[in-house]
Design a protein around this motif. Structure first.
Motif, PDB file in Angstrom:
ATOM      1  N   ASN A 136       0.864  -1.189   0.000  1.00  0.00           N
ATOM      2  CA  ASN A 136       0.000   0.000   0.000  1.00  0.00           C
ATOM      3  C   ASN A 136       0.901   1.240   0.000  1.00  0.00           C
ATOM      4  O   ASN A 136       2.125   1.108  -0.021  1.00  0.00           O
ATOM      5  N   ALA A 137       0.300   2.416   0.073  1.00  0.00           N
ATOM      6  CA  ALA A 137       1.108   3.644   0.103  1.00  0.00           C
ATOM      7  C   ALA A 137       1.967   3.696   1.362  1.00  0.00           C
ATOM      8  O   ALA A 137       3.128   4.129   1.331  1.00  0.00           O
ATOM      9  N   THR A 138       1.395   3.243   2.449  1.00  0.00           N
ATOM     10  CA  THR A 138       2.110   3.261   3.731  1.00  0.00           C
ATOM     11  C   THR A 138       3.430   2.508   3.619  1.00  0.00           C
ATOM     12  O   THR A 138       4.473   2.983   4.081  1.00  0.00           O
ATOM     13  N   GLU A 139       3.384   1.342   2.991  1.00  0.00           N
ATOM     14  CA  GLU A 139       4.616   0.564   2.876  1.00  0.00           C
ATOM     15  C   GLU A 139       5.628   1.276   1.977  1.00  0.00           C
ATOM     16  O   GLU A 139       6.836   1.202   2.213  1.00  0.00           O
ATOM     17  N   SER A 141      -4.758  16.519  -0.062  1.00  0.00           N
ATOM     18  CA  SER A 141      -5.031  16.158   1.334  1.00  0.00           C
ATOM     19  C   SER A 141      -6.295  15.322   1.447  1.00  0.00           C
ATOM     20  O   SER A 141      -7.353  15.716   0.945  1.00  0.00           O
ATOM     21  N   ASN A 142      -6.176  14.191   2.144  1.00  0.00           N
ATOM     22  CA  ASN A 142      -7.343  13.319   2.312  1.00  0.00           C
ATOM     23  C   ASN A 142      -8.327  13.890   3.325  1.00  0.00           C
ATOM     24  O   ASN A 142      -9.469  13.455   3.384  1.00  0.00           O
ATOM     25  N   ALA A 143      -7.888  14.867   4.116  1.00  0.00           N
ATOM     26  CA  ALA A 143      -8.780  15.407   5.141  1.00  0.00           C
ATOM     27  C   ALA A 143      -9.346  16.768   4.763  1.00  0.00           C
ATOM     28  O   ALA A 143     -10.380  17.165   5.295  1.00  0.00           O
ATOM     29  N   ILE A 165       6.446  12.385  -2.986  1.00  0.00           N
ATOM     30  CA  ILE A 165       5.066  12.865  -3.046  1.00  0.00           C
ATOM     31  C   ILE A 165       4.130  11.710  -2.720  1.00  0.00           C
ATOM     32  O   ILE A 165       4.220  10.629  -3.304  1.00  0.00           O
ATOM     33  N   ASP A 166       3.234  11.963  -1.761  1.00  0.00           N
ATOM     34  CA  ASP A 166       2.188  11.000  -1.430  1.00  0.00           C
ATOM     35  C   ASP A 166       0.984  11.315  -2.328  1.00  0.00           C
ATOM     36  O   ASP A 166       0.255  12.270  -2.093  1.00  0.00           O
ATOM     37  N   GLY A 167       0.832  10.491  -3.363  1.00  0.00           N
ATOM     38  CA  GLY A 167      -0.229  10.733  -4.342  1.00  0.00           C
ATOM     39  C   GLY A 167      -1.458   9.869  -4.136  1.00  0.00           C
ATOM     40  O   GLY A 167      -2.257   9.699  -5.070  1.00  0.00           O
ATOM     41  N   SER A 168      -1.639   9.358  -2.931  1.00  0.00           N
ATOM     42  CA  SER A 168      -2.744   8.410  -2.689  1.00  0.00           C
ATOM     43  C   SER A 168      -4.101   8.952  -3.115  1.00  0.00           C
ATOM     44  O   SER A 168      -4.929   8.218  -3.653  1.00  0.00           O
ATOM     45  N   GLN A 169      -4.329  10.242  -2.852  1.00  0.00           N
ATOM     46  CA  GLN A 169      -5.620  10.831  -3.244  1.00  0.00           C
ATOM     47  C   GLN A 169      -5.521  11.525  -4.598  1.00  0.00           C
ATOM     48  O   GLN A 169      -6.547  11.795  -5.227  1.00  0.00           O
ATOM     49  N   ALA A 170      -4.303  11.788  -5.054  1.00  0.00           N
ATOM     50  CA  ALA A 170      -4.147  12.561  -6.288  1.00  0.00           C
ATOM     51  C   ALA A 170      -4.361  11.715  -7.537  1.00  0.00           C
ATOM     52  O   ALA A 170      -5.029  12.151  -8.482  1.00  0.00           O
ATOM     53  N   PHE A 199       1.436   5.613  -4.128  1.00  0.00           N
ATOM     54  CA  PHE A 199      -0.033   5.580  -4.067  1.00  0.00           C
ATOM     55  C   PHE A 199      -0.486   4.169  -3.739  1.00  0.00           C
ATOM     56  O   PHE A 199       0.312   3.226  -3.656  1.00  0.00           O
ATOM     57  N   THR A 200      -1.782   4.040  -3.548  1.00  0.00           N
ATOM     58  CA  THR A 200      -2.326   2.798  -3.034  1.00  0.00           C
ATOM     59  C   THR A 200      -3.445   2.324  -3.962  1.00  0.00           C
ATOM     60  O   THR A 200      -4.200   3.143  -4.490  1.00  0.00           O
ATOM     61  N   GLY A 201      -3.520   1.027  -4.213  1.00  0.00           N
ATOM     62  CA  GLY A 201      -4.426   0.519  -5.235  1.00  0.00           C
ATOM     63  C   GLY A 201      -5.902   0.611  -4.899  1.00  0.00           C
ATOM     64  O   GLY A 201      -6.744   0.873  -5.767  1.00  0.00           O
ATOM     65  N   HIS A 202      -6.223   0.427  -3.630  1.00  0.00           N
ATOM     66  CA  HIS A 202      -7.653   0.289  -3.280  1.00  0.00           C
ATOM     67  C   HIS A 202      -8.438   1.587  -3.385  1.00  0.00           C
ATOM     68  O   HIS A 202      -9.671   1.558  -3.431  1.00  0.00           O
ATOM     69  N   LYS A 203      -7.750   2.722  -3.430  1.00  0.00           N
ATOM     70  CA  LYS A 203      -8.480   3.994  -3.617  1.00  0.00           C
ATOM     71  C   LYS A 203      -8.692   4.271  -5.106  1.00  0.00           C
ATOM     72  O   LYS A 203      -9.460   5.135  -5.487  1.00  0.00           O
ATOM     73  N   LEU A 204      -7.961   3.538  -5.938  1.00  0.00           N
ATOM     74  CA  LEU A 204      -8.022   3.729  -7.393  1.00  0.00           C
ATOM     75  C   LEU A 204      -8.906   2.642  -8.027  1.00  0.00           C
ATOM     76  O   LEU A 204      -8.623   2.161  -9.113  1.00  0.00           O
TER      77      LEU A 204
END
Ligand SMILES: Cc1ncc(COP(=O)(O)O)c(C=O)c1O
Length: 413
Positions: free
Chosen positions: A98-101, A179-181, A206-211, A229-234
């Motif tokens: 995930n993005a965290t890792e 920003s996710n928040a 760059i943390d692009g998880s939401q981008a 980035f993380t797959g489950h949000k995409l």
């Protein structure tokens, strides 16, 4: 009919997501929590099932047909991801959990190799915990210093303060793109350019998880060294994320974890490792999930990220106007130029009570600190309600949200 963007066939796209046909608490579901994790289109579910139904096998090792076919499918996704985010080569794409890792990998591999006590890294006050805690672990391990760009009242970053934080000890700037928040879209290209012109040796992550979810991204144009980035949000499965790294930088980093598949030669005295990205993918990867992520990328690319972004922008304008109709709400984040993430509190009820009433109305939102406790503290709240849009969100979802909020106000006031 979709009055907001007639060219965007929302009815067809909604039909692609089986879960949207379900009810929640007996009501048609208005799923407004895609920022936490998006729903999955049938093509993703089918692609994952097909791997297991047809020629599933472990990859990279077997000489038999199933293994060869599955290896080719898996590796094709690496190229797909590279194209999707504009990376120069598929060798710059590492599959993570995930993005965290991804952030932890950079902190532990690049950070422990290239940083010494007293070196500084800069993050921002609106980071997800995923881009805070890994650096704190590193700080406790080797004594780096973490500097934080303050967040202004309007939910944007304080660039003047950023300029003052850069100095000759700065080694990394690590920032969230969206920003996710708050929904804030940070001008990361400008920040990267400013960082480079101050000192080209400073690395950027760059943390692009939401981008990546809300618009087209090009890491080469951004000029960042790392992107996660993380797959489950995409619209893809859980269990798979992506770390992009500039190849020369990846090659300067030791493995993050050791095990099978990441080595060239093992003896009891010495082990040699594959080049990137192989050396960063120890053990059997998330084979089925990576292939699912590939299907998700095909799906959003067939619609077109700029088209999804334009649709969401219109729906966001509609949503913000409708939220204005609810008395007593405070919306956090910029008024304009924001992503489809709306975070708010109400003077008539706590975020978790509001979310529970909304649940009864069939409306799924997130309430809490959104893994951004320092940001919540900055705004003096312990929690907000967050409604976040996906490509399948529509005006009916927003109307249900507003009806639910008005009902919550009646009940909670
Ligand atoms: C901006 C941002 N960064 C990082 C993450 C972490 O994603 P994951 O839990 O999939 O690693 C999230 C998830 O909410 C996020 O919104």
């Amino acid at each position: 009919m979709n009055l907001l963007a007639p060219q965007f066939d929302i009815t067809r796209y909604r039909a692609d997501f089986p879960v949207l046909r379900k009810k929640m608490n007996g009501k048609p579901v208005a799923f407004l929590d895609s920022g936490a994790s998006a729903q999955k289109p049938q093509v993703v579910i089918d692609a994952m099932r097909a791997v297991m139904d047809t020629d599933y096998a472990n990859i990279h090792r077997g000489l038999y047909q199933f293994s060869q076919v599955t290896t080719a499918r898996f590796e094709a996704v690496r190229q797909k991801v590279a194209d999707f985010i504009g990376a120069g080569s598929e060798r710059e794409i590492i599959f993570t959990r995930n993005a965290t890792e991804g952030v932890n990998l950079v902190a532990q591999s690049w950070g422990r190799t290239h940083l010494v006590p007293g070196d500084e890294i800069i993050i921002s006050g609106m980071e997800h915990h995923a881009n805070i805690v890994p650096w704190q672990l590193l700080r406790d391990q080797i004594g780096i210093v973490i500097k934080v760009i303050p967040v202004l009242d309007d939910g944007t970053l304080d660039f003047e303060a950023f300029g003052k934080l850069l100095n000759n000890k700065t080694r990394l700037v690590s920032l969230v793109q969206v920003s996710n928040a708050l929904g804030t879209i940070n001008p990361v290209a400008d920040i990267i350019a400013a960082t480079r012109s101050f000192n080209p040796d400073i690395k950027t992550l760059i943390d692009g998880s939401q981008a990546v979810v809300h618009g087209a991204v090009n890491v080469t144009a951004l000029g960042c060294d790392f992107y996660v980035f993380t797959g489950h949000k995409l619209y893809g499965p859980t269990g798979v994320g992506v770390l992009y790294g500039r190849y020369d930088v990846l090659q300067s980093m030791p493995p993050y974890q050791g095990g099978g598949d990441m080595i060239e030669q093992v003896t009891f005295d010495k082990t040699t490792y594959k080049d990137a990205p192989g050396r960063f993918e120890a053990g059997t990867p998330a084979i089925v999930e990576v292939i699912g992520l590939g299907a998700a990328i095909d799906y959003v690319c067939a619609i077109g990220m700029p088209i999804i972004a334009a649709y969401e922008k219109k729906l966001l304008t509609y949503s913000l106007a409708r939220l204005d109709e609810v008395p007593g709400l405070t919306l956090y984040g910029p008024k304009h130029d924001r992503a489809g993430i709306m975070s708010f509190t109400a003077d008539w009820g706590h975020a978790s009570d509001i979310a529970m009433v909304l649940d009864q109305c069939g409306v799924a939102v997130r309430s809490g600190h959104h893994c951004c406790q320092p940001l919540m503290a900055r705004f003096g709240v312990d929690a907000t309600v967050r409604a976040s849009l996906g490509l399948y969100s529509n005006e009916t979802d927003i109307d249900s949200l507003i009806d639910g909020l008005l009902k919550a106000k009646e009940l909670l006031l």
